[in-house]
Design a protein around this motif. Structure first.
Motif, PDB file in Angstrom:
ATOM      1  N   ALA A  62       0.905  -1.192  -0.011  1.00 56.29           N
ATOM      2  CA  ALA A  62      -0.030  -0.020   0.126  1.00 56.29           C
ATOM      3  C   ALA A  62       0.987   1.239   0.102  1.00 56.29           C
ATOM      4  O   ALA A  62       1.955   1.232   0.546  1.00 56.29           O
ATOM      5  N   MET A  63       0.515   2.326  -0.513  1.00 57.71           N
ATOM      6  CA  MET A  63       0.934   3.759  -0.657  1.00 57.71           C
ATOM      7  C   MET A  63       0.243   4.528  -0.813  1.00 57.71           C
ATOM      8  O   MET A  63      -0.927   4.748  -1.366  1.00 57.71           O
ATOM      9  N   PHE A  64       0.100   5.480   0.418  1.00 56.08           N
ATOM     10  CA  PHE A  64      -0.626   6.770   0.760  1.00 56.08           C
ATOM     11  C   PHE A  64      -2.277   6.105   0.739  1.00 56.08           C
ATOM     12  O   PHE A  64      -3.257   6.513   0.442  1.00 56.08           O
ATOM     13  N   GLY A  65      -2.174   5.019   1.599  1.00 58.77           N
ATOM     14  CA  GLY A  65      -3.534   4.096   1.642  1.00 58.77           C
ATOM     15  C   GLY A  65      -4.447   3.625   0.479  1.00 58.77           C
ATOM     16  O   GLY A  65      -5.240   3.012   0.700  1.00 58.77           O
ATOM     17  N   ARG A  66      -3.307   3.337  -0.579  1.00 59.99           N
ATOM     18  CA  ARG A  66      -4.122   2.906  -1.786  1.00 59.99           C
ATOM     19  C   ARG A  66      -3.027   1.343  -2.079  1.00 59.99           C
ATOM     20  O   ARG A  66      -1.903   1.636  -1.988  1.00 59.99           O
ATOM     21  N   ALA A  67      -4.012   0.560  -2.335  1.00 60.51           N
ATOM     22  CA  ALA A  67      -3.295  -0.761  -2.803  1.00 60.51           C
ATOM     23  C   ALA A  67      -2.194  -0.592  -3.951  1.00 60.51           C
ATOM     24  O   ALA A  67      -2.824   0.068  -5.196  1.00 60.51           O
ATOM     25  N   ILE A  68      -1.279  -1.067  -3.950  1.00 54.78           N
ATOM     26  CA  ILE A  68      -0.393  -1.080  -5.180  1.00 54.78           C
ATOM     27  C   ILE A  68       0.057  -2.507  -5.569  1.00 54.78           C
ATOM     28  O   ILE A  68       0.185  -3.232  -4.493  1.00 54.78           O
ATOM     29  N   ASP A  69       0.563  -2.647  -6.869  1.00 58.85           N
ATOM     30  CA  ASP A  69       1.218  -3.788  -7.336  1.00 58.85           C
ATOM     31  C   ASP A  69       2.418  -3.333  -7.956  1.00 58.85           C
ATOM     32  O   ASP A  69       2.295  -2.450  -9.008  1.00 58.85           O
ATOM     33  N   GLU A  70       3.603  -3.933  -7.686  1.00 64.93           N
ATOM     34  CA  GLU A  70       4.710  -3.450  -8.410  1.00 64.93           C
ATOM     35  C   GLU A  70       5.933  -4.604  -8.829  1.00 64.93           C
ATOM     36  O   GLU A  70       5.799  -5.477  -8.077  1.00 64.93           O
ATOM     37  N   ILE A  71       6.439  -4.251  -9.760  1.00 60.49           N
ATOM     38  CA  ILE A  71       7.704  -5.260 -10.350  1.00 60.49           C
ATOM     39  C   ILE A  71       8.825  -4.332 -10.478  1.00 60.49           C
ATOM     40  O   ILE A  71       8.947  -3.377 -11.230  1.00 60.49           O
ATOM     41  N   THR A  72       9.949  -4.956  -9.768  1.00 62.64           N
ATOM     42  CA  THR A  72      11.329  -4.444  -9.882  1.00 62.64           C
ATOM     43  C   THR A  72      12.145  -5.104 -10.659  1.00 62.64           C
ATOM     44  O   THR A  72      12.072  -6.279 -10.600  1.00 62.64           O
ATOM     45  N   TYR A  73      12.971  -4.308 -11.429  1.00 66.07           N
ATOM     46  CA  TYR A  73      13.862  -4.947 -12.226  1.00 66.07           C
ATOM     47  C   TYR A  73      15.429  -4.884 -11.901  1.00 66.07           C
ATOM     48  O   TYR A  73      15.691  -3.938 -11.206  1.00 66.07           O
TER      49      TYR A  73
END
Length: 128
Positions: free
Chosen positions: A35-46
């Motif tokens: 979560a970021m700033f109260g919002r769900a996130i999905d991320e891919i790091t390379y």
């Protein structure tokens, strides 16, 4: 202080991951939901392209819109700029201006736009 990573917000994380992997050769390191700033996130790091180098993360809000494209420019170095541009257009991206030489910096440059409109500056050194 060392610059370590940058993150670019995208709308369709899986589609953009495919583009960056196929066109720019990025290798996924991990995928993470949080979560970021109260919002769900999905991320891919390379992975960094060299030991100790900076990493790129593509990040998406799970629900809702991402910020407008054009908020950042990612920089890449290649040994075959023509091939990168060809892969970009074949994968649904664009190269709006022709490749140009910048002799005072000893390089060739093109701006590769991903299918969502994010800007990637790709350079090739002239003496390689």
């Amino acid at each position: 202080m060392t610059f370590a990573f940058s993150k670019t917000f995208v709308r369709d994380l899986d589609a953009m991951a495919k583009f960056y992997e196929e066109v720019l050769g990025l290798i996924p390191f991990n995928r993470h939901q949080d979560a970021m700033f109260g919002r769900a996130i999905d991320e891919i790091t390379y992975q960094a392209s060299y030991a100790g180098g900076p990493a790129l993360t593509l990040i998406a809000y799970v629900e809702g819109e991402a910020p407008a494209a054009g908020e950042a420019v990612q920089g890449f170095v290649t040994q075959d700029l023509d091939a990168v541009c060809a892969r970009a257009t074949a994968a649904g991206g664009a190269v709006p201006d022709p490749i140009r030489e910048v002799p005072e910096f000893g390089l060739r440059v093109a701006f590769v736009i991903d299918p969502e409109g994010h800007i990637n500056e790709v350079i090739q050194m002239l003496n390689q």
